[in-house]
Design a protein around this motif. Structure first.
Motif, PDB file in Angstrom:
ATOM      1  N   ALA A 127      52.953  -4.103 -21.538  1.00 51.27           N
ATOM      2  CA  ALA A 127      52.192  -2.856 -21.524  1.00 51.27           C
ATOM      3  C   ALA A 127      50.764  -3.087 -21.043  1.00 51.27           C
ATOM      4  N   ALA A 128      50.131  -4.154 -21.489  1.00 55.20           N
ATOM      5  CA  ALA A 128      48.742  -4.423 -21.107  1.00 55.20           C
ATOM      6  C   ALA A 128      48.619  -4.681 -19.610  1.00 55.20           C
ATOM      7  N   VAL A 129      49.542  -5.465 -19.064  1.00 54.86           N
ATOM      8  CA  VAL A 129      49.480  -5.770 -17.631  1.00 54.86           C
ATOM      9  C   VAL A 129      49.756  -4.524 -16.807  1.00 54.86           C
ATOM     10  N   GLY A 130      50.759  -3.730 -17.187  1.00 52.52           N
ATOM     11  CA  GLY A 130      51.084  -2.531 -16.420  1.00 52.52           C
ATOM     12  C   GLY A 130      49.960  -1.520 -16.403  1.00 52.52           C
ATOM     13  N   LEU A 131      49.235  -1.381 -17.497  1.00 48.91           N
ATOM     14  CA  LEU A 131      48.177  -0.389 -17.583  1.00 48.91           C
ATOM     15  C   LEU A 131      46.859  -0.879 -17.000  1.00 48.91           C
ATOM     16  N   LEU A 132      46.594  -2.182 -17.087  1.00 49.33           N
ATOM     17  CA  LEU A 132      45.277  -2.700 -16.709  1.00 49.33           C
ATOM     18  C   LEU A 132      45.261  -3.472 -15.396  1.00 49.33           C
ATOM     19  N   LEU A 280      41.169  -9.945 -21.843  1.00 54.20           N
ATOM     20  CA  LEU A 280      41.391 -10.787 -20.669  1.00 54.20           C
ATOM     21  C   LEU A 280      42.142 -10.117 -19.532  1.00 54.20           C
ATOM     22  N   VAL A 281      43.076  -9.227 -19.825  1.00 50.74           N
ATOM     23  CA  VAL A 281      43.968  -8.727 -18.770  1.00 50.74           C
ATOM     24  C   VAL A 281      43.200  -8.019 -17.669  1.00 50.74           C
ATOM     25  N   GLY A 282      42.174  -7.271 -17.999  1.00 54.92           N
ATOM     26  CA  GLY A 282      41.420  -6.547 -16.983  1.00 54.92           C
ATOM     27  C   GLY A 282      40.451  -7.394 -16.184  1.00 54.92           C
ATOM     28  N   ASN A 283      40.353  -8.679 -16.473  1.00 52.90           N
ATOM     29  CA  ASN A 283      39.426  -9.561 -15.756  1.00 52.90           C
ATOM     30  C   ASN A 283      39.863  -9.725 -14.299  1.00 52.90           C
ATOM     31  N   GLY A 284      38.890  -9.771 -13.383  1.00 55.03           N
ATOM     32  CA  GLY A 284      39.202  -9.875 -11.967  1.00 55.03           C
ATOM     33  C   GLY A 284      39.577 -11.269 -11.510  1.00 55.03           C
ATOM     34  N   ASN A 285      39.284 -12.285 -12.287  1.00 50.11           N
ATOM     35  CA  ASN A 285      39.635 -13.658 -11.928  1.00 50.11           C
ATOM     36  C   ASN A 285      41.147 -13.853 -12.041  1.00 50.11           C
ATOM     37  N   VAL A 286      41.749 -14.460 -11.008  1.00 43.88           N
ATOM     38  CA  VAL A 286      43.208 -14.601 -10.989  1.00 43.88           C
ATOM     39  C   VAL A 286      43.704 -15.542 -12.078  1.00 43.88           C
ATOM     40  N   TRP A 287      42.845 -16.460 -12.570  1.00 41.97           N
ATOM     41  CA  TRP A 287      43.248 -17.391 -13.618  1.00 41.97           C
ATOM     42  C   TRP A 287      42.893 -16.888 -15.016  1.00 41.97           C
ATOM     43  N   ALA A 291      48.552 -11.280 -15.174  1.00 41.48           N
ATOM     44  CA  ALA A 291      49.598 -12.052 -15.847  1.00 41.48           C
ATOM     45  C   ALA A 291      49.027 -13.312 -16.490  1.00 41.48           C
ATOM     46  N   ALA A 292      48.028 -13.926 -15.836  1.00 38.80           N
ATOM     47  CA  ALA A 292      47.399 -15.115 -16.421  1.00 38.80           C
ATOM     48  C   ALA A 292      46.673 -14.761 -17.711  1.00 38.80           C
ATOM     49  N   GLY A 293      46.085 -13.584 -17.779  1.00 44.59           N
ATOM     50  CA  GLY A 293      45.375 -13.171 -18.986  1.00 44.59           C
ATOM     51  C   GLY A 293      46.297 -13.042 -20.189  1.00 44.59           C
ATOM     52  N   VAL A 294      47.486 -12.434 -19.991  1.00 42.82           N
ATOM     53  CA  VAL A 294      48.399 -12.314 -21.132  1.00 42.82           C
ATOM     54  C   VAL A 294      48.955 -13.684 -21.519  1.00 42.82           C
ATOM     55  N   ALA A 295      49.053 -14.592 -20.539  1.00 40.90           N
ATOM     56  CA  ALA A 295      49.505 -15.946 -20.874  1.00 40.90           C
ATOM     57  C   ALA A 295      48.483 -16.651 -21.758  1.00 40.90           C
ATOM     58  N   TRP A 296      47.186 -16.528 -21.397  1.00 41.99           N
ATOM     59  CA  TRP A 296      46.148 -17.130 -22.237  1.00 41.99           C
ATOM     60  C   TRP A 296      46.127 -16.498 -23.628  1.00 41.99           C
ATOM     61  N   ALA A 297      46.287 -15.177 -23.700  1.00 43.73           N
ATOM     62  CA  ALA A 297      46.292 -14.506 -24.998  1.00 43.73           C
ATOM     63  C   ALA A 297      47.439 -15.007 -25.868  1.00 43.73           C
ATOM     64  N   THR A 298      48.604 -15.233 -25.256  1.00 46.44           N
ATOM     65  CA  THR A 298      49.748 -15.744 -26.012  1.00 46.44           C
ATOM     66  C   THR A 298      49.489 -17.159 -26.515  1.00 46.44           C
ATOM     67  N   VAL A 299      48.897 -17.995 -25.657  1.00 45.86           N
ATOM     68  CA  VAL A 299      48.602 -19.377 -26.055  1.00 45.86           C
ATOM     69  C   VAL A 299      47.597 -19.390 -27.207  1.00 45.86           C
TER      70      VAL A 299
END
Length: 643
Positions: A127-132, A280-287, A291-299
Motif C-alpha cells: 500500500a505504501a509503495v503504490g500510494l507514494l 522512507l517510501v516517498g524519498n527520491g533516492n533510489v536506495w 521498493a528500497a524504502g519498504v525493504a529498509w523499513a522491514t529490516v
C-alpha cells in the motif's frame, strides 16, 4: 462433602491458632500401611473413615511447626489420590479428551495473530509503495517479495523443528526444576538461527539477479522494475539473521503453549515497519525510497523485534521477582519462628460441637462449598500435585541464562542438540516448497506475460490474500496440537475411534465457519483495494480476480482443518506424495496458460489464474477429507479386529 486428607491437613495448618499452643500427646503420623489405607479412603470417602483415621495414629511426641510442616508435606504426597495405588480391578480407564469447539477457538484466535504479522507487514509495504511511489515500484514488489519470502521456505525447517523439540523438552522437564533440557534446546535453536540466517542472507543476496530473472522469465521487462526488485532483495537479505531468530523464538513460544507472548513483540514490529514506510517510501533516492524504502523499513522492524524478543526472554517480570522475594521472606520467617501449634485442639473444634469451634466449622463448610476447594491453582490443592509442574511462560524464561558474549561464540553450540534439527530439514522443506509452487507459478506468469498493470494488481490481491489465509493457518496448527493426543492413545478402543471422529468433526465445523468469515471479507476487497493504488486500470484487474479468490478461501478452512488432522495422525507419506504431485501439476497448468496467452489462443488475466488456482484448492480439500474418511474406517476396523 469430605475433603481429601492432604486438603484437610493443609487447611488445619492454615486455620490453627497462631501462638501459644503446644502439640498434644497424639499427633498424626501414618503407619507403614498408609498407602493401602489411603487407597481405600479415596475409593470410598465415608465421613466416619476420615475421622476414625485420627484416632488410629500412634507415635506420641511434641514437634515444632516447621518439623510438622515437612512431615505433613511427605504425608500429603503419600496420601494424594495421584500417588495412591488402587487395586487393579478398580483402576479406571484413561479418559480420552476430545477438544470442544470453544476450546479449539480459544487456541486458534491467538495463533491467528502470530500468523498475521508477516503478511500484514507485506500489505503495508504494498500500500505504501503504490500510494507514494507509483505503479512501477509497486510492480517490482511482485517478483522481489516472491523471491524473498518463498526463498525463506528453505530455512522454514528451523521453525517446525523448534516447536517440536521445545514441546518434547517441556515434557521431559515436567518434574525437573529450572527446565534444563528446554533451556538447552532454546539456546541451541537461537544460535543455529543466527548461523543459518547469516548463511541464507549471503546466498539470497548473491543469487538475487539470477532468481528474479528466472522468475520473470523474459528480458523485455522495464529495467526500472528489474532494478527496483534487485535493490529490494539485496536490502532484505541484510535482515535474514534477525528474521530467523524471530521465527525461532516465536516457534519456541508456541512449543511452550504460550501463544499470546509473541503478539506483543510482533505488533510492536509492525508499528516500526509502518513508521519506516511513512518516512522512507516517498524519498527520491533510489536506495532509500520506493521498493528500497519498504525493504529498509522491514529490516529495521526485524531488528527491532529481535531486540524486543531478547528483552522478553531475558528480563524477568518485576512483579514476579517481588513475589518471589516475599515468598522467600515468608519462608525465612517461618523457619526462624519456633512456634508450635496444637493441631488436635483444632481438629476437636472442627469435628465437635463446642461453641468455641463454631466459627471454625462455619468457615470450613464455607471453604468446601466455594470454588477454591477445587481450584487447581490454589495453594492447598497444589500440595496434591507436586509432580505436575505447569509449563513455563516465555517471558523471562532465559533470565540469567542468556548472555550476549557467550551467545555469539560458536564454540558454545551444543552439538548433540543441534543434530536433533537435521531430521526436519528434508521433509519440511519438501512439503513447504510443494505447498507454494502454485504461488510461484502465478507470480511467474504475471511477471512474464501479463504486463505492468497485471503485476501490480496481482501484488495487491496477493497481499490481501496473504492476510486472509493465516486466519485458517492457525486452525491447522491447533489441529496438530490436539489430534495427536487422541490418535496416539495406547488402547485402540472404540472410545478412541469415536473420540478421533469427533475431534476431526469439530475441526471441520470450525473450518466451515472460518470459510464463511473469509468469503465475507473477500467481498470487501473492492473497498479495500482503493487504499493500495489510485490507478483505475490496476483496480479493474484487481476486481476481476475476486471470484477466484473467493472460491479459494471458501473451502480453505476445510482444507487447513483436513491437513492439520492428517499431520496430527502422522500421515506424512501421503501428504509428501500428494504435494510432490501438486508441485508439478499446478505449475504445469499455469505455464500452459502462459503459452496459450503468448500464442494468442486465450486471453489470460490474473482472474484466469486465480480461477485455476481455486480449482486446485477445491480438489485438494476433497482429497484431504476423503483420506481422513479412509483413515477413520481403518481405525474402526482396527477396533473390530482387536475385539
Amino acid at each position: 462433602m469430605i475433603p481429601s486428607a492432604p486438603t484437610a491437613t493443609a487447611w488445619l495448618l492454615l486455620a490453627a491458632p497462631s501462638s501459644g499452643y503446644t502439640l498434644p500427646p497424639r499427633i498424626l503420623r501414618p503407619r507403614a500401611t498408609t498407602t493401602t489405607r489411603a487407597s481405600s479412603f479415596f475409593r470410598n470417602r465415608p465421613s466416619d473413615r476420615f475421622y476414625r483415621r485420627i484416632d488410629e495414629t500412634t507415635d506420641v511426641h511434641d514437634v515444632p511447626l516447621d518439623s510438622f510442616s515437612a512431615e505433613t508435606s511427605s504425608s500429603s504426597s503419600s496420601l494424594s489420590p495421584q500417588s495412591a495405588a488402587p487395586s487393579s480391578e478398580l483402576s479406571p480407564q484413561p479418559v480420552i479428551e476430545t477438544p470442544t469447539l470453544s476450546k479449539i477457538l480459544s487456541y486458534t484466535f491467538p495463533a491467528i495473530g502470530v500468523w498475521l504479522c508477516s503478511p500484514v507487514l507485506s500489505m503495508i509495504d504494498t500500500a505504501a509503495v503504490g500510494l507514494l511511489s507509483g505503479t512501477a515500484q509497486q510492480a517490482a514488489l511482485n517478483p522481489a517479495v516472491s523471491v524473498t519470502d518463498y526463498g525463506a521456505l528453505v530455512v522454514a525447517f528451523m521453525y517446525t523443528a523448534t516447536t517440536n523439540l521445545i514441546a518434547a523438552a517441556q515434557q521431559h522437564d515436567k518434574s525437573t526444576p529450572d527446565d534444563p533440557r528446554t533451556t538447552t534446546t532454546l539456546l541451541t535453536g537461537l544460535k543455529l538461527a543466527v548461523f543459518v540466517g547469516t548463511a541464507f542472507g549471503i546466498l539470497l543476496s548473491a543469487s538475487a539477479s539470477l532468481s528474479i530473472k528466472t522468475l520473470i522469465g523474459n528480458d523485455s521487462l522495464d529495467p526500472a522494475v528489474l532494478d527496483a526488485a534487485l535493490r529490494y532483495v539485496r536490502i532484505r537479505s541484510l535482515g535474514m539473521p534477525a528474521a530467523l531468530v524471530i521465527g525461532t523464538a516465536q516457534s519456541a513460544c508456541l512449543g511452550m503453549r504460550d501463544v499470546k507472548s509473541p503478539l506483543y513483540v510482533l505488533l510492536a514490529a509492525a508499528l516500526i515497519n509502518f513508521v519506516g514506510d511513512v518516512l522512507l517510501v516517498g524519498n527520491g533516492n533510489v536506495w532509500l525510497g520506493g521498493a528500497a524504502g519498504v525493504a529498509w523499513a522491514t529490516v529495521f522492524s526485524q531488528y527491532g523485534a529481535l531486540f524486543m524478543f531478547w528483552r522478553w526472554l531475558t528480563a524477568a517480570p518485576k512483579q514476579n521477582e517481588k513475589k518471589k522475594e516475599e515468598e522467600k521472606e515468608e519462608k525465612v520467617s517461618s523457619d526462624d519462628d519456633g512456634r508450635v501449634v496444637n493441631v488436635t485442639e483444632g481438629i476437636l473444634e472442627l469435628t465437635g460441637s463446642s461453641e468455641r469451634g463454631e466459627w471454625r466449622r462455619r468457615q470450613f463448610r464455607k471453604f468446601l462449598l466455594s470454588p477454591k476447594a477445587s481450584d487447581k491453582d490454589s495453594p492447598i490443592t497444589q500440595s496434591t500435585r507436586r509432580n505436575d509442574k505447569p509449563a513455563p511462560k516465555s517471558r523471562g524464561f532465559l533470565a540469567n541464562k542468556l548472555h550476549l558474549k557467550e551467545f555469539i561464540r560458536p564454540t558454545n553450540l551444543d552439538v548433540p542438540t543441534a543434530k536433533e534439527y537435521l531430521p526436519f530439514v528434508i521433509p519440511v522443506t519438501t512439503t513447504s516448497v510443494g505447498r507454494i509452487s502454485g504461488y510461484i507459478a502465478m507470480s511467474h506468469v504475471a511477471s512474464s506475460t501479463l504486463g505492468t498493470f497485471d503485476m501490480a494488481a496481482h501484488q495487491i490481491i496477493f497481499s490481501i490474500f496473504c492476510c486472509l489465509t493465516p486466519i485458517v493457518d492457525g486452525l491447522s496448527q491447533v489441529a496438530q496440537s490436539f489430534v495427536p493426543g487422541v490418535f496416539e492413545h495406547k488402547i485402540k478402543s472404540k472410545e478412541r475411534a469415536v473420540a478421533l471422529a469427533q475431534t476431526v468433526a469439530n475441526f471441520r465445523k470450525c473450518g466451515v465457519a472460518f470459510g464463511a468469515v473469509l468469503v465475507s471479507l473477500v467481498a470487501c476487497i473492492p473497498l479495500i483495494s482503493r487504499y493500495f493504488t489510485t490507478d483505475a486500470m490496476v483496480l479493474h484487474r484487481v476486481n476481476g480476480a475476486i471470484p477466484g479468490v473467493g472460491l479459494f478461501l471458501v473451502v480453505n478452512g476445510l482444507m487447513c482443518a483436513g491437513e492439520g488432522s492428517l499431520l496430527g495422525q502422522k500421515d506424512l507419506r501421503f501428504l509428501r506424495n500428494m504435494y510432490a504431485i501438486f508441485f508439478f501439476t499446478v505449475p504445469a497448468y499455469m505455464l500452459r496458460l502462459k503459452r496459450r496467452s503468448l500464442l494468442g489462443i486465450q486471453e489470460v488475466s490474473i482472474g484466469t489464474m486465480w480461477a485455476a488456482f481455486s480449482t486446485y484448492n477445491v480438489i485438494r480439500t476433497c482429497i484431504w477429507h476423503l483420506r481422513l474418511a479412509q483413515l477413520q474406517r481403518r481405525t474402526e476396523r482396527g477396533v473390530v479386529s482387536v475385539a
